[in-house]
Every structure is written in C-alpha cells, then in structure tokens.
Write an enzyme that holds these catalytic residues in place. Structure first.
Site, PDB file in Angstrom:
ATOM      1  N   ASP A 121       7.553 -60.248  31.238  1.00 45.92           N
ATOM      2  CA  ASP A 121       8.349 -59.052  30.977  1.00 45.92           C
ATOM      3  C   ASP A 121       9.215 -58.788  32.211  1.00 45.92           C
ATOM      4  O   ASP A 121       9.309 -59.637  33.112  1.00 45.92           O
ATOM      5  CB  ASP A 121       7.436 -57.850  30.638  1.00 45.92           C
ATOM      6  CG  ASP A 121       6.722 -57.331  31.878  1.00 45.92           C
ATOM      7  OD1 ASP A 121       6.676 -58.044  32.906  1.00 45.92           O
ATOM      8  OD2 ASP A 121       6.215 -56.198  31.829  1.00 45.92           O
ATOM      9  N   LYS A 138       7.050 -63.432  24.333  1.00 40.81           N
ATOM     10  CA  LYS A 138       6.388 -62.393  25.121  1.00 40.81           C
ATOM     11  C   LYS A 138       5.405 -61.614  24.251  1.00 40.81           C
ATOM     12  O   LYS A 138       4.229 -61.453  24.602  1.00 40.81           O
ATOM     13  CB  LYS A 138       7.424 -61.428  25.727  1.00 40.81           C
ATOM     14  CG  LYS A 138       6.805 -60.435  26.691  1.00 40.81           C
ATOM     15  CD  LYS A 138       7.698 -59.258  26.988  1.00 40.81           C
ATOM     16  CE  LYS A 138       7.421 -58.140  26.016  1.00 40.81           C
ATOM     17  NZ  LYS A 138       8.046 -56.870  26.331  1.00 40.81           N
TER      18      LYS A 138
END
Ligand code: SF4
Length: 246
Positions: free
Chosen positions: A164, A145
């Site tokens: 996320d 991420k």
C-alpha cells in the site's frame, strides 16, 4: 523534537550523499536486523479493519482505498447489518450502496466494485470468498493488494506482500526497492523478505508508516530503524543519508 532526542548528537547538516559502492542495502544481515527491530517495536501488528468474515474483510479492504481504516470502520457496521452476506450485496444496485459508503471517498467506483464482487462470488464461487490469489484477482475491485490482505489476514496464506502507500514509501526509504510500481515493489520485497515474514512485515510496515515513518517529516529521532535507515528525507540522522533513498 521529543525530549529523549535532545541528548543525541545531531549531524552537521542533513545533506544526502551518494552511497558508497560497498553499501549493500539488501544484505541478509541488514534485512534480518530490520525485521528483528520491527518485531520488537510492533509485536502484535495486525489488520485494523473490523471484519468477521472473509467477505467483510474484502469489502472493507475495497473501501479502504484512499481512506483511513478508522473511517471504514465507522461505515461498515451499518453496511453489514443492512447487507449481511454477498447474496444481499449482489441483489443491490451500486446506486443503492453509494449513500452508505459516500464518506469513504470514490464511492461510485467502490459501489460498483462491491456489487460486482458480490455477483462474482455468488455466481462463480458459490457465495464463498476464494482462497487463492489466482481466483481472488478475478473479482472486481480486488487487485493484488486486496487479494494479499484477504489471503494473509483471513486465510493466513502468504502468497504475496501487501503493498500500500506506506509499504511503498518505506520500502523506498529503506532501499529495499528502487521501483515505484506496486507489482514490481512486491516482487522486490518477495525476493528479500523471507516468506514466513511476508504477512507480518506488511502489517508492521503499515503500522510504522502510520506511527513514525509518516510521509512528511518522519519521526526519525524515535525510530527503531534509525541507524540502519539512510533515507534522503530523514528529519534526524546518525548515519549518512543516501540520495536515492526516497
Ligand atoms: S529513520 Fe525516519 S525515514 Fe527511516 S524508517 Fe525511521 S522514521 Fe522512516
């Protein structure tokens, strides 16, 4: 309920059903329609973390775990003034950093990650944040991420999709994935979202998750995706809601 929704006909009950076999949530025309609507609603969506270098973005992204971007932006100006580059962070101890980032939560782990990341970048990458996914994910505190944020926002490179909590939740609601694991969700999204849209899609969905498609009581009556969304926990719907769309 906003005034403009009052004129809409509310369906009898909000009971999710099993989707018909003919329904294809990943049909290219549905994906295209969704992307066009996101473009219209969020034309300038971008990363909300204040930064002026790849390194600052990396630190801010590490700090943003389980914390709002607004809170991170309150902490980073003083932090970057005190430690202006990776070398300065690498010379610090995690304990020195802790009080300055305490308000972002999980500060002990984040301090270790940031100092570890600084040391790795100074020792292995000549003090510069690398611009490939393979290199970035070797940096302490930078999983896919974080790496995708740095690649997309700073280097404008689409090597993956940022997943996320907002992207996770909304991808499930929109039936773009059935997965719960971030890496698997990302793989699913990479299959159906055109690569040239990966960077913008993440930003737009994150904005959408903050503004309308919030975790509890999403603001469906005001949502531009309302009649293509069959989420089971919609608060308003003009289309059938699907049992597994959550
Ligand atoms: S209609 Fe509701 S649940 Fe669906 S995307 Fe919009 S806000 Fe989220």
């Amino acid at each position: 309920m906003p005034a403009k929704s009052a004129a809409k006909k509310k369906p009898a009950g909000l009971k999710p059903i099993r989707p018909p076999r003919t329904y294809k949530p990943l049909a290219p025309e549905r994906i295209h329609d969704t992307l066009v609507r996101l473009d219209t609603r969020y034309p300038n969506a971008t990363c909300a973390l204040t930064h002026s270098s790849a390194w600052e973005l990396l630190v801010a992204t590490i700090l943003s775990a389980q914390c709002t971007d607004a809170r991170v932006n309150m902490v980073t100006p003083a932090l970057f003034k005190r430690y202006p580059n990776p070398q300065a962070f690498a010379a610090a101890t995690p304990q020195e950093l802790e009080p300055q980032i305490q308000s972002t939560g999980f500060f002990r782990n984040k301090s270790k990650s940031i100092v570890g990341a600084a040391k790795k970048i100074v020792n292995d990458f000549g003090g510069r944040v690398p611009d490939t996914l393979a290199e970035l994910i070797t940096i302490p505190g930078a999983a896919r991420k974080t790496a995708n944020v740095v690649l997309g926002v700073w280097f404008n490179k689409a090597e993956g999709v940022v997943v996320d909590t907002h992207v996770h939740r909304i991808s499930r609601r929109l039936e773009l994935t059935k997965e719960d694991d971030a890496v698997k969700i990302e793989q699913d999204l990479m299959k159906v979202i055109p690569r040239e849209r990966w960077i913008d899609f993440s930003h737009q969905i994150i904005h959408h998750g903050r503004q309308l498609c919030v975790a509890r009581a999403p603001k469906c009556a005001d949502c531009p995706l309302e009649n293509v969304c069959h989420a089971a926990d919609k608060t308003w719907s003009t289309v059938p809601m699907h049992l597994n769309a959550r």
